[in-house]
Design a protein around this motif. Structure first.
Motif, mmCIF file in Angstrom:
data_model
loop_
_atom_site.group_PDB
_atom_site.id
_atom_site.type_symbol
_atom_site.label_atom_id
_atom_site.label_comp_id
_atom_site.label_asym_id
_atom_site.label_seq_id
_atom_site.Cartn_x
_atom_site.Cartn_y
_atom_site.Cartn_z
ATOM 1 N N GLY A 204 1.016 -0.819 0.153
ATOM 2 C CA GLY A 204 -0.135 0.164 -0.025
ATOM 3 C C GLY A 204 1.160 1.185 0.159
ATOM 4 N N ILE A 205 2.116 1.123 1.064
ATOM 5 C CA ILE A 205 2.704 2.867 0.664
ATOM 6 C C ILE A 205 3.088 3.627 -0.062
ATOM 7 C CG2 ILE A 205 4.724 3.537 1.878
ATOM 8 C CD1 ILE A 205 3.824 1.801 4.418
ATOM 9 N N THR A 206 3.953 1.349 -1.193
ATOM 10 C CA THR A 206 4.965 1.972 -2.232
ATOM 11 C C THR A 206 4.289 2.257 -3.095
ATOM 12 O OG1 THR A 206 6.363 -0.407 -1.447
ATOM 13 C CG2 THR A 206 5.931 0.197 -3.786
ATOM 14 N N LEU A 207 2.625 1.864 -3.833
ATOM 15 C CA LEU A 207 1.565 2.007 -4.312
ATOM 16 C C LEU A 207 1.465 3.854 -4.901
ATOM 17 C CD1 LEU A 207 -1.063 -0.698 -4.670
ATOM 18 C CD2 LEU A 207 0.536 -0.417 -6.687
ATOM 19 N N VAL A 208 0.923 4.116 -3.248
ATOM 20 C CA VAL A 208 0.870 5.882 -2.843
ATOM 21 C C VAL A 208 1.746 6.589 -3.065
ATOM 22 C CG1 VAL A 208 0.775 7.281 -0.581
ATOM 23 C CG2 VAL A 208 -0.798 4.813 -0.814
ATOM 24 N N PRO A 221 11.489 7.347 -1.080
ATOM 25 C CA PRO A 221 10.353 7.875 -0.058
ATOM 26 C C PRO A 221 9.534 6.322 0.314
ATOM 27 C CG PRO A 221 10.156 9.109 -2.517
ATOM 28 C CD PRO A 221 10.954 8.154 -2.732
ATOM 29 N N SER A 222 9.577 5.713 -0.899
ATOM 30 C CA SER A 222 8.890 4.170 -0.167
ATOM 31 C C SER A 222 9.425 3.627 0.653
ATOM 32 C CB SER A 222 8.148 3.595 -1.228
ATOM 33 O OG SER A 222 9.778 2.844 -1.984
ATOM 34 N N LEU A 227 9.884 1.389 6.595
ATOM 35 C CA LEU A 227 10.211 1.639 7.415
ATOM 36 C C LEU A 227 10.470 2.122 8.664
ATOM 37 C CD1 LEU A 227 13.243 0.665 8.822
ATOM 38 C CD2 LEU A 227 14.525 2.322 7.756
ATOM 39 N N ALA A 228 9.370 4.047 8.568
ATOM 40 C CA ALA A 228 9.637 4.376 9.550
ATOM 41 C C ALA A 228 7.725 3.545 10.436
ATOM 42 C CB ALA A 228 8.907 5.863 8.987
ATOM 43 N N VAL A 229 7.166 3.831 9.068
ATOM 44 C CA VAL A 229 5.262 2.595 9.655
ATOM 45 C C VAL A 229 5.677 1.825 10.643
ATOM 46 C CG1 VAL A 229 3.077 2.031 8.923
ATOM 47 C CG2 VAL A 229 3.933 3.736 8.094
ATOM 48 N N LEU A 230 6.391 0.654 10.253
ATOM 49 C CA LEU A 230 6.484 -0.639 10.066
ATOM 50 C C LEU A 230 7.443 -0.490 11.359
ATOM 51 C CD1 LEU A 230 7.636 -2.577 7.426
ATOM 52 C CD2 LEU A 230 4.779 -2.762 8.710
ATOM 53 N N THR A 231 8.063 0.579 12.009
ATOM 54 C CA THR A 231 8.380 0.493 13.052
ATOM 55 C C THR A 231 7.707 1.215 14.287
ATOM 56 O OG1 THR A 231 11.200 1.311 12.043
ATOM 57 C CG2 THR A 231 10.812 2.010 14.617
ATOM 58 N N LEU A 232 7.051 1.783 13.816
ATOM 59 C CA LEU A 232 6.007 3.321 15.085
ATOM 60 C C LEU A 232 4.947 1.516 14.831
ATOM 61 C CD1 LEU A 232 5.504 6.068 13.107
ATOM 62 C CD2 LEU A 232 6.347 5.912 14.964
ATOM 63 N N LEU A 233 4.373 0.479 14.134
ATOM 64 C CA LEU A 233 3.554 -0.169 14.759
ATOM 65 C C LEU A 233 4.360 -1.854 14.626
ATOM 66 C CD1 LEU A 233 1.071 -0.394 11.060
ATOM 67 C CD2 LEU A 233 0.809 0.699 13.693
ATOM 68 N N ARG A 234 5.378 -1.377 15.408
ATOM 69 C CA ARG A 234 6.112 -2.545 15.350
ATOM 70 C C ARG A 234 5.721 -3.027 16.501
ATOM 71 N NH1 ARG A 234 12.582 -4.200 17.920
ATOM 72 N NH2 ARG A 234 12.278 -6.170 17.203
#
Length: 243
Positions: A204-208, A221-222, A227-234
């Motif tokens: 999803g992030i890559t498509l955006v 950017p993707s 990396l940022a989103v998965l780190t926050l949601l880890r």
């Protein structure tokens, strides 16, 4: 015979005796590395790059998929920031590989810098799981596994580029091997997952980012966003995956 000569002969014996013990453990890696690295060599040949390029990348970078990306970057404008970010994000997993290998690499002496430098996915798999035979110097055993694995990669990349001159069929489109490799890695990881949130987030992030930044500028950017989103949601993803 003085003590210095005796110690030198003993060290040489330990090194040489570890080689035949380590070699059989590298055979599966050799089969995979030669095939994939020859593809890298052929790809660089289709880009018009001489054999010195894949040879140098295999020796200096030795980053597998990163080398395919770097070969492609050589055809465009020089962007050191993009090259650094892409290489760091793609190979960030090696930070964790290195930490987990510290106990095994303890006491290996001057061989440690090279063992750290040349730690690839496949070398990590072998050295992390293998039981060093009794009576074999563990430092030299790990060294030979690491050295042989890199030797396979360097050889395949160089030979693939040189043999590209002998091919009589059209090799255009061969660089799709890089895309196919990433797709295969993704599919294999997806099938192994019990919970697919991370995979869907990545897609999803890559498509955006593709829609926002365009096909030529979306990669960095993707990667940073993933990396940022998965780190926050880890914490949440880890707990859900283990449920």
């Amino acid at each position: 015979m003085d003590s210095e000569t005796v110690r030198g002969a003993s060290s040489q014996h330990r090194a040489l005796s570890a080689l035949p013990k380590a070699f059989p453990h590298t055979l599966p890696v050799m089969a995979g590395y030669l095939l994939l690295s020859m593809t890298l060599g052929l790809v660089t040949h289709t880009y018009g790059l001489p054999f010195q390029y894949p040879l140098s990348m295999a020796v200096v970078i030795y980053g597998g998929s990163v080398e395919f990306l770097v070969a492609n970057m050589m055809l465009g404008a020089f962007d050191p920031l993009q090259a650094f970010v892409v290489a760091f994000v793609v190979n960030a997993r090696h930070l964790f590989y290195g930490l987990s290998m510290l106990p095994r690499y303890r006491g290996v002496g001057k061989k440690k810098p090279y063992l750290i430098y040349a730690l690839s996915d496949e070398t990590f798999s072998v050295n992390c799981s293998v039981e060093v035979p009794q009576g074999v110097d563990h430092g030299w055993f790990y060294y030979w596994v690491t050295f042989l694995d890199q030797l396979y990669w360097v050889t395949g990349a160089t030979v693939g580029n040189l043999f590209g001159n002998l091919l009589t069929f059209d090799t255009r489109g061969l660089d799709f091997a890089m895309t196919a490799m990433f797709v295969a890695i993704f599919v294999d990881n997806f099938l192994r997952e019990d919970w697919h949130a991370s995979s869907f987030l990545g897609l999803g992030i890559t498509l955006v980012c593709l829609a926002v930044f365009g096909p030529k500028s979306f990669i960095v950017p993707s990667m940073l966003a993933i990396l940022a989103v998965l780190t926050l949601l880890r914490p949440k993803t880890t707990s859900e995956a283990g449920a």
